[in-house]
Design an enzyme around this catalytic site. Structure first.
Site, short mmCIF file in Angstrom:
data_model
loop_
_atom_site.label_atom_id
_atom_site.label_comp_id
_atom_site.label_asym_id
_atom_site.label_seq_id
_atom_site.Cartn_x
_atom_site.Cartn_y
_atom_site.Cartn_z
N ASP A 207 -30.63 -0.71 -23.83
CA ASP A 207 -31.62 -1.55 -23.17
C ASP A 207 -31.01 -2.31 -22.00
O ASP A 207 -29.79 -2.29 -21.79
CB ASP A 207 -32.22 -2.55 -24.17
CG ASP A 207 -33.05 -1.87 -25.25
OD1 ASP A 207 -33.55 -0.76 -24.99
OD2 ASP A 207 -33.20 -2.47 -26.34
N TYR B 5 -22.30 0.59 -32.70
CA TYR B 5 -22.48 -0.55 -31.81
C TYR B 5 -21.63 -1.72 -32.29
O TYR B 5 -21.36 -1.86 -33.49
CB TYR B 5 -23.94 -1.00 -31.79
CG TYR B 5 -24.85 -0.16 -30.92
CD1 TYR B 5 -25.09 -0.51 -29.59
CD2 TYR B 5 -25.48 0.97 -31.43
CE1 TYR B 5 -25.94 0.25 -28.80
CE2 TYR B 5 -26.33 1.74 -30.64
CZ TYR B 5 -26.54 1.38 -29.33
OH TYR B 5 -27.38 2.14 -28.55
#
Length: 295
Positions: free
Chosen positions: A67, A125
């Site tokens: 994002d 992540y």
């Protein structure tokens, strides 16, 4: 060495697939995916590839669609080309045309059946929280500064471990997702404190839209004892999305790597992003959090 002008190639020139290990500092990008009114990592990378191989339309496909504001230390990308550039020369050739906020670590030849997204077996992540009292300019672009109390990383670890396995994590999915379901397999979790830095890692077969940032918001509430474990578990197990409101800011999130059944890149192609600035080790310690409210 690689002119921008179109190179005339024989009609029989085969299409080749190239895999890239890519890093980017996401602060000034709208994310990975192309957007009509903003600059994306995909757009900038495709434009650089097209300068070097203008014979065919270029589409760069990524392992994970990060994002806006999210960074990547080991994003994996593939594209198809038909120009004369050897696979090992793509990295330096692209870096000469890309801004400093995007770097290609390594380029390798891949078979046409290999897909950066669909062939991936996991993505990993890391979310970084700076839990120091004083602001640190050099950590600001890479972390979330939470300085109200000293975070309780032990309870955060317990909450993370409860997510392991195949789970429906609808509670951590932002609206607007096009996924048919919210099930994913969480393969590994890790939380580590180094001085005032807390680094939280999660590895899964796939990630929902906004999943990590919504989850981090809940973990910080746990670590500050504003939320208890029972409420946290009830929210995600009963899919109470309306109760999961706070999303952690984008700058603390980084796509560490994507994994495949075989090693695609050399060890140097992956880079474990680790902030190495002064952490304010001499700062006075923060107060511990108070007991969480019962509900």
């Amino acid at each position: 060495m690689f002119p921008n002008s179109k190179v005339e190639l024989p009609k029989s020139t085969p299409v080749r697939r190239i895999g890239l290990s890519v890093q980017y500092e996401g602060s000034n990008f709208c994310g990975w995916q192309r957007q009509p009114q903003a600059v994306s990592v995909q757009q900038v990378l495709e434009e650089a590839i097209s300068q070097l191989d203008p014979q065919r339309p270029i589409q760069a496909v990524a392992a994970g669609r990060t994002d806006a504001g999210v960074h990547a230390a080991g994003q994996v990308v593939h594209f198809d080309c038909c120009g004369p550039i050897p696979a090992e020369r793509w990295a330096p050739a692209l870096n000469g045309r890309l801004p400093n906020t995007i770097r290609v670590r390594e380029a390798v030849a891949r078979p046409a059946s290999w897909h950066a997204c669909h062939s991936a077996t996991y993505r990993r992540y890391r979310y970084t929280i700076y839990n120091g009292r004083r602001p640190n300019l050099f950590l600001t672009p890479w972390s979330w500064h939470r300085y109200h109390v000293r975070l309780d990383e032990t309870v955060m670890q317990v909450a993370l471990e409860g997510l392991l396995g195949l789970q429906d994590l609808s509670a951590f999915q932002r609206t607007g997702s096009r996924r048919a379901h919210a099930r994913t397999t969480v393969q590994d979790v890790k939380i580590e404190r180094q001085g005032d830095l807390i680094m939280i890692e999660i590895q899964a077969s796939g990630f929902l839209y906004g999943m990590v940032r919504l989850l981090m918001g809940q973990l910080v509430a746990l670590g500050e004892h504003r939320l208890n474990l029972q409420t946290f578990e009830r929210r995600w197990k009963e899919k109470r999305r309306q109760e999961v409101k706070e999303a952690a800011p984008a700058q603390g999130l980084c796509l560490l790597r994507a994994g495949y059944e075989e090693d695609i890149f050399s060890k140097g192609g992956w880079y474990d992003c680790q902030p190495r600035y002064s952490l304010g080790a001499n700062d006075p310690p923060l107060d511990p959090p108070s007991a969480p409210e019962s509900s």
